[in-house]
Scaffold this active site. Structure first.
Site, short mmCIF file in Angstrom:
data_model
loop_
_atom_site.label_atom_id
_atom_site.label_comp_id
_atom_site.label_asym_id
_atom_site.label_seq_id
_atom_site.Cartn_x
_atom_site.Cartn_y
_atom_site.Cartn_z
N LYS A 179 60.48 52.08 6.59
CA LYS A 179 61.24 52.39 7.81
C LYS A 179 60.98 53.80 8.33
O LYS A 179 61.09 54.04 9.54
CB LYS A 179 62.74 52.20 7.55
CG LYS A 179 63.16 50.75 7.50
CD LYS A 179 64.67 50.61 7.41
CE LYS A 179 65.08 49.16 7.44
NZ LYS A 179 66.53 48.97 7.46
N ASP A 216 69.39 48.88 13.70
CA ASP A 216 70.46 48.93 12.68
C ASP A 216 71.67 49.71 13.21
O ASP A 216 72.82 49.35 12.90
CB ASP A 216 69.96 49.65 11.41
CG ASP A 216 69.06 48.77 10.55
OD1 ASP A 216 69.14 47.53 10.67
OD2 ASP A 216 68.26 49.33 9.78
P1 NAP Z 1 67.08 53.19 0.75
O1 NAP Z 1 66.59 54.00 1.89
O2 NAP Z 1 66.15 52.83 -0.36
O3 NAP Z 1 68.35 53.95 0.11
C1 NAP Z 1 68.98 53.42 -1.03
C2 NAP Z 1 70.29 54.14 -1.26
O4 NAP Z 1 70.96 53.53 -2.38
C3 NAP Z 1 70.14 55.63 -1.61
O5 NAP Z 1 71.26 56.33 -1.13
C4 NAP Z 1 70.12 55.59 -3.16
O6 NAP Z 1 70.54 56.81 -3.76
C5 NAP Z 1 71.18 54.54 -3.40
N1 NAP Z 1 71.06 53.92 -4.72
C6 NAP Z 1 70.09 53.07 -5.14
N2 NAP Z 1 70.33 52.71 -6.43
C7 NAP Z 1 71.47 53.35 -6.81
C8 NAP Z 1 72.22 53.38 -8.02
N3 NAP Z 1 71.87 52.66 -9.07
N4 NAP Z 1 73.35 54.13 -8.04
C9 NAP Z 1 73.75 54.85 -6.96
N5 NAP Z 1 73.06 54.87 -5.79
C10 NAP Z 1 71.94 54.13 -5.72
O7 NAP Z 1 67.72 51.79 1.27
P2 NAP Z 1 68.43 51.51 2.68
O8 NAP Z 1 67.44 51.06 3.69
O9 NAP Z 1 69.28 52.71 2.99
O10 NAP Z 1 69.34 50.22 2.33
C11 NAP Z 1 70.52 50.34 1.58
C12 NAP Z 1 71.25 49.00 1.55
O11 NAP Z 1 71.65 48.63 2.89
C13 NAP Z 1 70.38 47.84 1.05
O12 NAP Z 1 71.16 47.00 0.23
C14 NAP Z 1 69.98 47.09 2.32
O13 NAP Z 1 69.75 45.69 2.12
C15 NAP Z 1 71.25 47.29 3.15
N6 NAP Z 1 71.00 47.15 4.61
C16 NAP Z 1 71.66 46.17 5.25
C17 NAP Z 1 71.47 46.00 6.59
C18 NAP Z 1 72.20 44.91 7.31
O14 NAP Z 1 71.80 44.55 8.42
N7 NAP Z 1 73.28 44.39 6.74
C19 NAP Z 1 70.60 46.84 7.31
C20 NAP Z 1 69.95 47.87 6.61
C21 NAP Z 1 70.16 48.00 5.25
P3 NAP Z 1 69.44 57.95 -4.16
O15 NAP Z 1 69.12 58.67 -2.87
O16 NAP Z 1 70.17 58.82 -5.13
O17 NAP Z 1 68.26 57.24 -4.74
#
Ligand code: NAP
Length: 293
Positions: A73, A110
Site C-alpha cells: 500500500k 479506505d
Molecule cells: P499493517 O500496515 O501491516 O499494520 C499492522 C498493524 O498491526 C501494526 O500496527 C502492527 O504493530 C500491528 N500488529 C501486528 N501484529 C501485532 C501483534 N501481535 N500485537 C500487537 N500489534 C500487532 O496492516 P494494515 O494494512 O494497517 O491492516 C491492519 C488490519 O486492518 C488488518 O487486519 C487488515 O485486514 C484490516 N483492514 C481492514 C480493512 C477493511 O476494509 N475492513 C481495510 C484495511 C485494513 P507494529 O507496528 O508494532 O508491527
C-alpha cells in the site's frame, strides 16, 4: 471504455502477498455480474521485490484497475503518476487506475469507507469527542485521517512499536486540524485502560484477532469497555472478533470491518466503471466468502 480494442472482457484485480485470505474477488465479481459489466476481477499474487514489474505488466496488458493490499500500500505510491489528496495525506493507496493515456492514478478508498462504515454502524455524532486507535500501520493511517476530518477533538494512538505511532503522528501533524494526539505503547496495559475509560470511540486497526488467530485480542482487560463507548474493529474475518463479541456482550454499540470492506471495494469499483455498485449484493457475497473460511 470497459472492453479492450478487440471488444473482449477487461480485467480488474487485486495485488498483494499473500492473497489467500482476500474475499475481494468474490465480492467484486458478484457486483460486476449484478451490474452486467463485461469486466472480471482477478487475484494477482505478487512476490515482494517484483512490484514494479507487476504494475508495468498490468498496465501493458490493459488491466483497468487494481486494489492494493499488504504489503504494497505504501510502495505503490512511487509507481503512480498522480496521487489523490487523500493518498498524499495518508501516505498509502489501495486503488490504482490505469488510464487510456498511460497514466496511473492512486487513490485511498479506505479513508472514506471507514468514515461511512462508522457513521452507519456505531453512530453519527463524533464532533468534539475522544477516540483511541490501536495500531499504526496503513489502516490506522486511514483511520486517523478520517477521524480528523470527522471533527474528533482528541486521539490516543497505541502501537506495539511506539516509535511507529510517533512517526505517524509527526507526519500527520499538518493534517490534524488542531486535533490533540498522543502516541502510546500498546503493551502498557494500564495506560490503555485509562485512555479507553475516557474515550467515546475505540478503533481496533491492528491485524490482531484475524483468522486463524480469532481468540487473540490486543485488549486483555475488558473492564475498561465502559457504557457509552462505541467499538469499531477493522478486522472482518471473523465477522465478529473477540473484541467485538466482548463489546456486544456488554451492550455496547460495536461493529466489525465487513461493511468497511464493502464500502472501500464499492468506491474503487465506481472509480473504475463510473457506475454505482450494488452494496447489498457485495455485502452478501463478502459475508458468504468470510463464513465459508
Ligand atoms: P499493517 O500496515 O501491516 O499494520 C499492522 C498493524 O498491526 C501494526 O500496527 C502492527 O504493530 C500491528 N500488529 C501486528 N501484529 C501485532 C501483534 N501481535 N500485537 C500487537 N500489534 C500487532 O496492516 P494494515 O494494512 O494497517 O491492516 C491492519 C488490519 O486492518 C488488518 O487486519 C487488515 O485486514 C484490516 N483492514 C481492514 C480493512 C477493511 O476494509 N475492513 C481495510 C484495511 C485494513 P507494529 O507496528 O508494532 O508491527
Amino acid at each position: 471504455m470497459l472492453t479492450d480494442m478487440t471488444g473482449r472482457t477487461r480485467l480488474l484485480g487485486i495485488i498483494g502477498s499473500p492473497l489467500t485470505h482476500s474475499v475481494s474477488p468474490e465480492m467484486q465479481n458478484a457486483a460486476l455480474a449484478a451490474m452486467g459489466l463485461d469486466l472480471s476481477y482477478v487475484p494477482f499474487p505478487v512476490q515482494e521485490g517484483c512490484l514494479r514489474e507487476a504494475v508495468s505488466g498490468l498496465k501493458a496488458l490493459g488491466v483497468r484497475g487494481v486494489n492494493v493490499t499488504l504489503p504494497f500500500k505504501e510502495a505503490v505510491l512511487s509507481l503512480a503518476d498522480t496521487l489523490s489528496e487523500t493518498v498524499r495525506k495518508v501516505g498509502a493507496a489501495n486503488t490504482l487506475t490505469f488510464e487510456s493515456d498511460g497514466r496511473i492514478l492512486a487513490e485511498n478508498t479506505d479513508t472514506g469507507a471507514f468514515r461511512q462504515a462508522v457513521l452507519q454502524t456505531v453512530g453519527p455524532y463524533w464532533k468534539g469527542r475522544k477516540a483511541v486507535i490501536l495500531g499504526a500501520g496503513g489502516a490506522a493511517r486511514a483511520v486517523l485521517c478520517a477521524l480528523s476530518l470527522m471533527g474528533l477533538q482528541e486521539i490516543s494512538l497505541f502501537n506495539r512499536r511506539r516509535d511507529r505511532a510517533e512517526k505517524v503522528l509527526s507526519e500527520f501533524q499538518p493534517h490534524l486540524h488542531g486535533v490533540y494526539c498522543e502516541a502510546f505503547d500498546l503493551e502498557r496495559g494500564e495506560a490503555l485502560c485509562d485512555e479507553i475509560s475516557k474515550a467515546d470511540l475505540l478503533v481496533q486497526a491492528t491485524s490482531v484477532g484475524m483468522w486463524p488467530d480469532a481468540d487473540a485480542c490486543p485488549i486483555l482487560d475488558f473492564t475498561c469497555l465502559h457504557d457509552g463507548l462505541s467499538v469499531f474493529d477493522l478486522v472482518y474475518n471473523p465477522e465478529d472478533t473477540r473484541l467485538i463479541k466482548e463489546a456486544k456482550a456488554r451492550g455496547l454499540s460495536a461493529s466489525g470491518g465487513l461493511l468497511m470492506l464493502v464500502f472501500q471495494g464499492a468506491l474503487s469499483l465506481s472509480i473504475w466503471t463510473g457506475c454505482n455498485p450494488p452494496l447489498e449484493t457485495m455485502l452478501d457475497a463478502a459475508r458468504e466468502a468470510v463464513n465459508r473460511g
